[in-house]
Structures are given as structure tokens and as C-alpha cells.
Design an enzyme around this catalytic site. Structure first.
Site, PDB file in Angstrom:
ATOM      1  N   GLN A  29       8.161  22.309 -28.749  1.00  0.00           N
ATOM      2  CA  GLN A  29       6.862  21.901 -28.214  1.00  0.00           C
ATOM      3  C   GLN A  29       5.788  22.742 -28.899  1.00  0.00           C
ATOM      4  O   GLN A  29       5.804  23.966 -28.813  1.00  0.00           O
ATOM      5  CB  GLN A  29       6.840  22.143 -26.702  1.00  0.00           C
ATOM      6  CG  GLN A  29       5.502  21.832 -26.053  1.00  0.00           C
ATOM      7  CD  GLN A  29       5.406  22.402 -24.637  1.00  0.00           C
ATOM      8  OE1 GLN A  29       6.355  22.999 -24.138  1.00  0.00           O
ATOM      9  NE2 GLN A  29       4.266  22.219 -24.008  1.00  0.00           N
ATOM     10  N   GLU A  43       6.995  13.807 -14.773  1.00  0.00           N
ATOM     11  CA  GLU A  43       8.376  14.089 -15.135  1.00  0.00           C
ATOM     12  C   GLU A  43       8.677  15.570 -15.104  1.00  0.00           C
ATOM     13  O   GLU A  43       9.659  16.010 -14.544  1.00  0.00           O
ATOM     14  CB  GLU A  43       8.666  13.540 -16.533  1.00  0.00           C
ATOM     15  CG  GLU A  43       8.634  12.050 -16.600  1.00  0.00           C
ATOM     16  CD  GLU A  43       9.852  11.408 -15.927  1.00  0.00           C
ATOM     17  OE1 GLU A  43       9.758  10.218 -15.619  1.00  0.00           O
ATOM     18  OE2 GLU A  43      10.874  12.097 -15.718  1.00  0.00           O
ATOM     19  N   ASN A  69       0.901  30.032 -13.198  1.00  0.00           N
ATOM     20  CA  ASN A  69       0.841  29.798 -11.753  1.00  0.00           C
ATOM     21  C   ASN A  69      -0.587  29.886 -11.215  1.00  0.00           C
ATOM     22  O   ASN A  69      -0.898  29.258 -10.200  1.00  0.00           O
ATOM     23  CB  ASN A  69       1.776  30.765 -11.034  1.00  0.00           C
ATOM     24  CG  ASN A  69       3.228  30.342 -11.187  1.00  0.00           C
ATOM     25  OD1 ASN A  69       3.541  29.472 -12.013  1.00  0.00           O
ATOM     26  ND2 ASN A  69       4.108  30.934 -10.404  1.00  0.00           N
TER      27      ASN A  69
HETATM   28  C1  FAD Z   1       8.507  32.095 -22.627  1.00  0.00           C
HETATM   29  C2  FAD Z   1       7.388  31.195 -23.008  1.00  0.00           C
HETATM   30  C3  FAD Z   1       7.668  30.031 -23.661  1.00  0.00           C
HETATM   31  C4  FAD Z   1       6.626  29.202 -24.064  1.00  0.00           C
HETATM   32  N1  FAD Z   1       6.942  28.072 -24.756  1.00  0.00           N
HETATM   33  C5  FAD Z   1       5.954  27.293 -25.220  1.00  0.00           C
HETATM   34  C6  FAD Z   1       6.258  26.170 -26.037  1.00  0.00           C
HETATM   35  O1  FAD Z   1       7.420  25.873 -26.332  1.00  0.00           O
HETATM   36  N2  FAD Z   1       5.234  25.448 -26.533  1.00  0.00           N
HETATM   37  C7  FAD Z   1       3.934  25.728 -26.240  1.00  0.00           C
HETATM   38  O2  FAD Z   1       3.062  25.016 -26.695  1.00  0.00           O
HETATM   39  N3  FAD Z   1       3.606  26.783 -25.466  1.00  0.00           N
HETATM   40  C8  FAD Z   1       4.588  27.580 -24.959  1.00  0.00           C
HETATM   41  N4  FAD Z   1       4.280  28.685 -24.193  1.00  0.00           N
HETATM   42  C9  FAD Z   1       2.866  29.038 -23.995  1.00  0.00           C
HETATM   43  C10 FAD Z   1       2.347  28.773 -22.589  1.00  0.00           C
HETATM   44  O3  FAD Z   1       2.124  27.443 -22.383  1.00  0.00           O
HETATM   45  C11 FAD Z   1       1.074  29.626 -22.425  1.00  0.00           C
HETATM   46  O4  FAD Z   1       1.480  30.963 -22.431  1.00  0.00           O
HETATM   47  C12 FAD Z   1       0.320  29.340 -21.177  1.00  0.00           C
HETATM   48  O5  FAD Z   1      -0.300  28.106 -21.252  1.00  0.00           O
HETATM   49  C13 FAD Z   1      -0.746  30.406 -20.895  1.00  0.00           C
HETATM   50  O6  FAD Z   1      -1.567  30.627 -21.987  1.00  0.00           O
HETATM   51  P1  FAD Z   1      -1.813  32.080 -22.567  1.00  0.00           P
HETATM   52  O7  FAD Z   1      -0.515  32.708 -22.768  1.00  0.00           O
HETATM   53  O8  FAD Z   1      -2.727  31.973 -23.710  1.00  0.00           O
HETATM   54  O9  FAD Z   1      -2.526  32.879 -21.395  1.00  0.00           O
HETATM   55  P2  FAD Z   1      -4.083  32.839 -21.020  1.00  0.00           P
HETATM   56  O10 FAD Z   1      -4.505  31.443 -20.882  1.00  0.00           O
HETATM   57  O11 FAD Z   1      -4.814  33.718 -21.952  1.00  0.00           O
HETATM   58  O12 FAD Z   1      -4.061  33.482 -19.582  1.00  0.00           O
HETATM   59  C14 FAD Z   1      -4.083  34.881 -19.338  1.00  0.00           C
HETATM   60  C15 FAD Z   1      -4.137  35.065 -17.834  1.00  0.00           C
HETATM   61  O13 FAD Z   1      -5.345  34.513 -17.325  1.00  0.00           O
HETATM   62  C16 FAD Z   1      -5.070  33.588 -16.301  1.00  0.00           C
HETATM   63  N5  FAD Z   1      -6.032  32.500 -16.303  1.00  0.00           N
HETATM   64  C17 FAD Z   1      -6.429  31.755 -17.362  1.00  0.00           C
HETATM   65  N6  FAD Z   1      -7.292  30.820 -16.961  1.00  0.00           N
HETATM   66  C18 FAD Z   1      -7.447  30.971 -15.631  1.00  0.00           C
HETATM   67  C19 FAD Z   1      -8.198  30.299 -14.628  1.00  0.00           C
HETATM   68  N7  FAD Z   1      -8.980  29.288 -14.929  1.00  0.00           N
HETATM   69  N8  FAD Z   1      -8.105  30.718 -13.352  1.00  0.00           N
HETATM   70  C20 FAD Z   1      -7.304  31.757 -13.028  1.00  0.00           C
HETATM   71  N9  FAD Z   1      -6.563  32.428 -13.932  1.00  0.00           N
HETATM   72  C21 FAD Z   1      -6.634  32.036 -15.214  1.00  0.00           C
HETATM   73  C22 FAD Z   1      -3.695  33.086 -16.619  1.00  0.00           C
HETATM   74  O14 FAD Z   1      -3.090  32.516 -15.486  1.00  0.00           O
HETATM   75  C23 FAD Z   1      -3.016  34.334 -17.108  1.00  0.00           C
HETATM   76  O15 FAD Z   1      -2.595  35.083 -16.022  1.00  0.00           O
HETATM   77  C24 FAD Z   1       5.289  29.532 -23.777  1.00  0.00           C
HETATM   78  C25 FAD Z   1       5.017  30.710 -23.083  1.00  0.00           C
HETATM   79  C26 FAD Z   1       6.044  31.541 -22.705  1.00  0.00           C
HETATM   80  C27 FAD Z   1       5.722  32.803 -21.983  1.00  0.00           C
END
Ligand code: FAD
Lengths: 381, 328
Positions: free
Chosen positions: A125, A244, A362
Site C-alpha cells: 500500500q 471493508e 486512533n
Molecule cells: C507499522 C506501520 C505500517 C504502516 N503501513 C503503511 C502502508 O503500508 N502504507 C501506507 O501508505 N502507510 C502506512 N503506514 C502509515 C500510516 O498510515 C501513518 O503513519 C498514519 O496515517 C499517521 O501518519 P503519520 O505517521 O504521518 O503521523 P502524523 O499524521 O504526523 O500524526 C502525528 C500525531 O498527531 C496526531 N494527529 C494528527 N492529526 C490529528 C488531528 N487532526 N487530531 C488529533 N490528532 C492528530 C496523530 O494521531 C499522531 O498521534 C504505516 C504506519 C505504521 C506505523
């Protein structure tokens, strides 16, 4: 209201149980987050496929069994109870396949699904980007029109097991002038070994190269690999995450099996005087049952024609929270051996730690629950 | 009553912090995890020069101890910088050997105080593992009333924190001291290790919180710093709450240890469970608030993230500590 199981579901369950008993490897495979483990899990996918167990809910023509959700749930219960290996094709099967079944062409389904079912092609993904995590719609990777297709440029990241996978699916910006960030996006499939693609593995906390960055430099993608209409990428991507994925990403069977193992560990190693720990073990057993029944209700609604939408956020918060609590309890039961990095519980714990982050954090899920299920005013996001 | 650190104690903490910041522990941790103890030993030498290890060694053996308040100040800083090595063990060895007395005390205590001796320990009731036994100049084991020098480090068991290298020393070894004083000293030493670990856990949690607060201020999503979202703010606020209520328990235990109060063991246990849980909660918050990058080894943060849970459990699990609190 009842919990009666249909003969069809139970026949599938019995057949799965018998097959798994004969085929599940006696010794656990090496971690699927490593090159060696990935290869071993790919072989397992091929074996599953020979029994037509790799994608039970798909139509028969693509290698499935046409099972309904109840059949899938029963299969999953048997699968995890049998101690079968983790699913290396998970992202393709739970995310790309439903998208293709709903929005793809017949040609795409015929081309993509059978090789996904057999493990011949394993999909990653490629949604997230360095600056587009929770705010996925801020993604910047572009697809520019070219003769007969598109040229992809930009960077994707955190793509699970992309260092070992064959192909990827992702959302790309095709209309940089669109009025809103989630407009002008297009859903595309591309090869991870295509010209212009560079994949850099990223080590997770325990050092395993579990995900990767993907750099794209004018990677050509033919028109036949566009899913749905160009410009509709956001809507298409989101449709699969709601209905899904909420239901199928983590099945109750997985947690029922884990709770069973935990209860067993308690009986072996638990100190009956430690009632606090006993209560946490009991909570894990209760939680698995709650999740099983909650899912049974969702599946029943789905079968009756309802769409699930934001309800899947309840699943996501529940299982991710549950999974960590369960593993923490197991580690506490292990005493001084909890710190050891190589045990099954320790590895499960590291895996569980990421649950509240991926598939929409979450915090984001709780916003969805509050705004879309409880009808609270939208925050300033 | 003046339940506050004095100027000198605060200055001691600040100077250790400055020294460890300048030294830069992440590269030391990387080497340590790879089995290269060179840079770690150099750092230990500098900590000894600053007087850290002398705090645990009685004056009769060339030390300054016991000075539990100063010890807590120092260990919070060592925890803040995730200093590798058997810190709690070496400090506790000061109590063990000082209590046992005799030739083994003469032989090892001056070296502990001066930083030339790094020591690991296995004590009754605290599991079979000796932390960083391969880096230690001596591994002491106590069973019942017998103090032995382990014949070797034994087998390595990989830890969730790669810079914590745990070994399982083989049974046996030369008996260095025996008698009721040994058993008694071993119990006091275990309390001291618990106390030091509580301080390490608190420091670890403080650094996790600091690094996370800095991160959420600069990481933007939806056009604003993620630290501006209430869900993130509240979680960080709760993390601070946890740590701030562990700190007084730690220093309260230090005062009781200094006064040789009969309730010191229970006070140490209360501090340990609270600091251990607060440090671990800080790790969970740090991971969640960093999102995916927190789950990697790309940031130095990983050293602290992986350490918080082992510190929560080492030298007294939360459950064992709670039982101790009630047992008095
Ligand atoms: C083990 C693992 C596997 C993954 N696999 C994939 C994959 O296969 N393909 C893929 O595309 N992505 C993948 N991801 C990425 C995942 O989708 C993102 O990590 C996730 O969407 C969060 O984005 P970020 O890490 O940039 O955190 P950020 O968006 O930078 O968030 C940092 C913190 O801020 C909080 N935050 C952000 N916005 C808000 C809001 N509006 N209100 C309250 N809190 C907020 C978040 O909850 C988090 O605690 C994976 C991540 C992990 C950890």
C-alpha cells in the site's frame, strides 16, 4: 436475534479446520518483516491458494470460494486457532481487492486477483507521504499524463513490506489545480521494480525492515492500471477503508486465538494471588468475545444491506487498543523473561504497538466517531 | 520542612546534564548495542570523575556515600540521557559489598567509586539475568547468604532494548563472602537498585516527553502543528502529570533511605512502580504522538522508547512493588 450458524458456514469451517490441521507448518515461519520470512510466507500463500483458502470471500473465478462475511469470520477463527502464519498478502487482499471488486474493470480483476490469491504478486500500500500522514489529502506525489498512461513522480513512505513486495497501489495527484485537496486525485497501480522506482527499507523499532520509502521518478503506468475514473481517487480509496477494512483488517478470530493463548499462559505461569493480573487476563478473554459479537452484529447489518462507514472506526480503536493490552498482560506474566526480544509474545507486542498508528491513527478515528457517529460539531481540522 | 533540592544538588544535576548532552549518548548507545564498550567506558569514567559512583560507596572505601538524594539526582540525569551500562547494578554493588565487608569490599569498592570497576549483579528474587555482564569487570551473584563472583558472563539474551545486553551467568563461582550479613546486604542492595532504576525511569520518561513536545510543535498536518490538537495536548498533559507525581515519591524515598527509616523499602517500591509506569506511559505517548516515524530507528528517540518498559520491570515489577508497599 440469534447466533445460529448456517450449515453453509459450518461446512466451510469444518473443511478449513481439516485442511489447516494437515497443512499449517509445525514450526513458526521466520518473521514476515524480513526478506527470508517474506519468502517463506509467500510460499505459504501459494499453499493456501492450492487449497483455495487464500481469499475465501472472493468470487470463485478469481481463486476464492464466494463465502459471505460469516463464512470469512468462521474461516478466520479456524485459521488463527490453528496457529497459521501471518498473512503477507494482507494489504492486497483486504484493501486493493475490495477496491477492484467495487471500482475496477473486469479486465483488471482478471489480471490482478488470481496472482494476488496465489501469492505470486504481493502488493504494498503506497498511500502515505512524508508530509501526508493523518492528512492524507495533502499528498503531493503526481501522475502526469503521458502517451497511453501516466508518469508518476514523488515520494511515498511507510509502505509495509514494500522492500520485498512486487507491486503497489496508491493515490496520486493528477490535477494540481483542483479546488480542494482531495479532488484531482487518481488511484493507480505500479510495479515496485519498474524503471524509475527506488525503494529504501526502513527499520522499525526492533530493527526489522518492516516498511519502506518509495521514490518515484517519472515511472510509467499504462492506462489499464488506473482504478476507476481519473480524479476520483479519494472517493475510491476511502470506500475501501470504511466498509471493508474496518471489518476485515483484524478479524475477531485472531484475538480469540490470542486470548486463548494468554489464558493458557496464565494457567501455566500465573500467580493465583495476583488478582490484578488475573483480572487483565479475564479482560482479554472478555474483550475477544465482545469483539467477536460486535463484529457478528456488524456483519449481520452488512448482510442486511447496510453500509458500515464510520462504524468501522469503532472496530479500529477497539482492536488496536485491545491488542496492546493483551500483549502487555502477556509480558507481565512472563516476568523477567518479558524483556527478551525473541519470544512470540515480545514480537507480537512490537507488532501491536503500531496498531493505534496505522490504518488511520486512533486520534483521527476518535474524531470520526465523535463527529460522524455522535454528530458533534467538526473541530478545526 | 524544606522538601526541595538545594542549590548544590540542582547544580550537580545540571552539570551532569550538560556533560551528557555534550557527550551525545546516541552514538555511545549504538556502539554499546554492537558490543563495543569503549565509548561507554569512557563516558563512565567521566561520570565517575563527576562523583556519580562514589555516591554509592561508603566513605570507608573511598566513596562519598551513601547519599541517596544526590544518587537520585544523578540517576535521573543518567536516565534522561539513556546512559548505557549496569548503572543501577554498579550503584547497588556499593551497598552489597559495603555491607558484606572484608576482602571483597576492599578489592572492589575503591574501583567502583573511581569508575575503574563496572559491576553487574544477580540477586535472589530478581531473576537470573545480569545486565551487561560482558561489559562488567565483575558479576556478583547472591544466593541465600552466599556472595559469589560469577565464573563468566554466560549466555546473551537479546533485550527489547538492544543497548541492554542481558546475560545469564552460570551457577557457581568463587565464594567471596558468606553469612547473614551477606543476605541482609543483598536485600538492601536490591532496594538500592530498585531506587536507582526508579530514577532512571523518571529521567527516561522526562526525555521522552521533552522530545515529543518538541516534535509535535514542529510536525504539521492539516496546516497546523499536530501539538495544537486537543487529543495530542491532553495526552502530553497526562504524561506530565504522571511524571510529576513520580518525582516526589522518588525524593521522598531518598529522604527515607538517607534517614535509614524502616519504611524506606516500601517508599522505594512506591517510587519505583510510579516512576516505572509514568516512564512507560511517556513512551506510549511518545510513540503515538510521533506517528509512524516513532515506530522506526530513524530517530534517536528509539533508544528511549525501547528502554522505558524494561526499566518499568527491572529490579521490581509494578506488581512486586505494589505488594511491597502493602507489606511495609
Ligand atoms: C507499522 C506501520 C505500517 C504502516 N503501513 C503503511 C502502508 O503500508 N502504507 C501506507 O501508505 N502507510 C502506512 N503506514 C502509515 C500510516 O498510515 C501513518 O503513519 C498514519 O496515517 C499517521 O501518519 P503519520 O505517521 O504521518 O503521523 P502524523 O499524521 O504526523 O500524526 C502525528 C500525531 O498527531 C496526531 N494527529 C494528527 N492529526 C490529528 C488531528 N487532526 N487530531 C488529533 N490528532 C492528530 C496523530 O494521531 C499522531 O498521534 C504505516 C504506519 C505504521 C506505523
Amino acid at each position: 436475534m440469534d447466533l445460529a450458524r448456517t450449515a453453509r458456514t459450518e461446512a466451510l469451517r469444518a473443511e478449513a479446520r481439516a485442511w489447516l490441521r494437515d497443512h499449517v507448518p509445525a514450526r513458526p515461519l521466520p518473521s514476515l518483516e524480513t526478506g527470508e520470512g517474506f519468502a517463506a510466507h509467500r510460499e505459504w500463500e501459494a499453499l493456501l491458494h492450492t487449497g483455495r483458502w487464500s481469499a475465501v470471500s472472493w468470487p470463485k473465478e478469481y481463486g476464492g470460494r464466494g463465502a459471505d462475511l460469516f463464512g470469512w469470520l468462521a474461516f478466520e477463527e479456524e485459521y488463527w486457532a490453528a496457529g497459521a502464519p501471518g498473512r503477507v498478502s494482507q494489504n492486497g487482499i483486504s484493501l486493493l481487492a475490495p477496491t477492484l471488486l467495487a471500482h475496477g474493470t473486469a479486465e483488471q480483476r482478471a489480471r490482478v486477483l488470481p496472482s494476488m490469491a496465489s501469492g505470486e504478486v504481493i502488493w504494498a500500500q503506497a498511500w502515505s507521504e512524508p508530509e501526508a500522514g493523518s492528512d492524507l489529502a495533502a499528498l503531493r506525489s503526481r501522475a502526469v499524463r503521458a502517451e497511453g498512461g501516466w508518469l508518476l513522480s514523488g515520494q511515498k513512505t511507510w509502505s509495509s513490506r514494500a522492500a520485498f513486495a512486487d507491486r503497489a497501489f496508491g493515490v496520486f495527484r493528477t490535477d494540481p489545480g483542483a479546488a480542494k485537496p482531495h479532488h484531482g486525485l487518481t488511484y493507480l497501480m505500479f510495479g515496485l521494480r519498474a524503471e524509475g522506482v527506488t525503494v529504501r527499507p526502513i527499520r522499525r523499532l526492533d530493527g526489522k525492515p518492516a516498511f519502506a520509502e518509495i521514490f518515484l521518478d517519472e515511472v510509467f503506468v499504462p492506462d489499464e492500471d488506473v482504478i476507476g475514473e481519473p480524479g476520483q481517487g479519494w472517493r475510491i480509496a476511502m470506500s475501501a477503508t470504511g466498509d471493508e477494512r474496518g471489518l476485515t483488517l483484524r478479524s475477531p478470530g485472531r484475538f480469540l486465538a490470542a486470548a486463548g493463548r494468554l489464558a493458557e499462559l496464565w494457567r501455566e505461569a500465573g500467580d493465583p494471588a495476583d488478582t490484578a493480573l488475573r483480572d487483565r487476563v479475564a479482560d482479554a478473554v472478555i474483550g475477544a468475545r465482545a469483539y467477536q459479537l460486535f463484529t457478528a452484529a456488524s456483519a449481520s447489518r452488512f448482510a442486511a444491506g447496510a453500509s458500515l462507514g464510520p462504524e468501522s472506526s469503532l472496530n479500529k480503536v477497539f482492536w488496536s487498543h485491545y491488542d496492546i493490552a493483551l500483549h502487555e498482560t502477556a509480558l507481565d506474566l512472563l516476568g523477567p523473561d518479558a524483556e527478551a526480544a525473541d519470544g512470540a509474545w515480545a514480537q507480537g507486542y512490537v507488532f501491536a504497538l503500531a496498531g493505534p498508528i496505522y490504518a488511520g491513527t486512533n486520534e483521527i478515528q476518535r474524531d470520526i466517531i465523535a463527529e460522524r457517529l455522535l454528530g458533534l460539531p467538526k473541530g478545526r481540522r | 520542612m524544606r522538601f526541595l533540592l538545594d542549590d548544590e544538588q540542582r547544580e550537580f544535576g545540571r552539570s551532569l546534564d550538560a556533560m551528557l548532552t555534550a557527550a551525545g549518548t546516541p552514538s555511545v548507545l549504538r556502539a554499546w548495542a554492537a558490543g563495543d564498550h569503549g565509548p561507554g567506558r569512557v563516558l563512565w569514567g567521566r561520570l565517575a570523575d563527576a562523583g556519580v559512583f562514589a555516591l554509592a560507596v561508603p566513605e570507608a572505601y573511598g566513596g562519598l556515600g551513601p547519599l541517596p538524594v544526590e544518587l537520585a539526582v544523578a540517576c535521573v540525569e543518567l536516565g534522561r540521557h539513556a546512559v548505557p551500562g549496569p548503572v543501577a547494578e554498579t550503584l547497588a554493588a556499593g551497598v552489597l559489598l559495603g555491607g558484606a565487608g572484608g576482602a571483597v569490599a576492599e578489592e572492589w569498592l575503591p574501583g567502583i567509586a573511581s569508575g575503574t570497576a563496572v559491576v553487574s549483579l544477580v540477586l535472589d528474587g530478581h531473576g537470573p539475568y545480569a545486565l551487561d555482564a560482558d561489559a562488567a569487570d565483575a558479576v556478583f551473584t547472591v544466593t541465600g547468604d552466599e556472595l559469589r563472583l560469577a565464573p563468566g558472563p554466560g549466555e546473551l539474551s537479546a533485550s527489547a532494548d538492544p543497548a541492554r545486553r542481558r546475560f545469564r551467568p552460570p551457577a557457581g563461582g568463587e565464594v567471596m563472602a558468606a553469612g547473614p550479613r551477606v543476605g541482609e546486604s543483598a536485600r538492601a542492595a536490591a532496594d538500592r537498585a530498585t531506587f536507582a532504576t526508579a530514577a532512571l525511569a523518571l529521567g527516561c520518561g522526562e526525555e521522552l516527553l521533552r522530545a515529543t513536545v518538541a516534535y509535535v510543535k514542529q510536525r504539521t498536518q492539516f496546516g497546523v502543528p499536530v501539538g495544537s490538537f486537543q487529543a495530542v495536548k491532553h495526552r502530553l498533559a497526562d504524561t506530565l502529570l504522571g511524571l510529576e507525581f513520580a518525582r516526589p515519591l522518588l525524593y521522598g524515598a531518598a529522604v527515607e533511605l538517607a534517614g535509614r527509616s524502616p519504611g524506606a523499602g516500601a517508599a522505594v517500591a512506591a517510587a519505583k512502580v510510579t516512576a516505572g509506569e509514568a516512564g512507560y506511559a511517556a513512551a506510549r505517548t511518545a510513540l503515538q504522538s510521533h506517528g509512524a516515524v516513532g515506530y522506526t530507528q530513524e530517530l534517536d528517540l528509539a533508544w528511549w522508547l525501547r528502554r522505558a518498559r524494561p526499566l518499568r520491570d527491572a529490579w521490581g515489577t509494578p506488581s512486586a512493588c505494589r505488594a511491597r508497599v502493602l507489606a511495609g
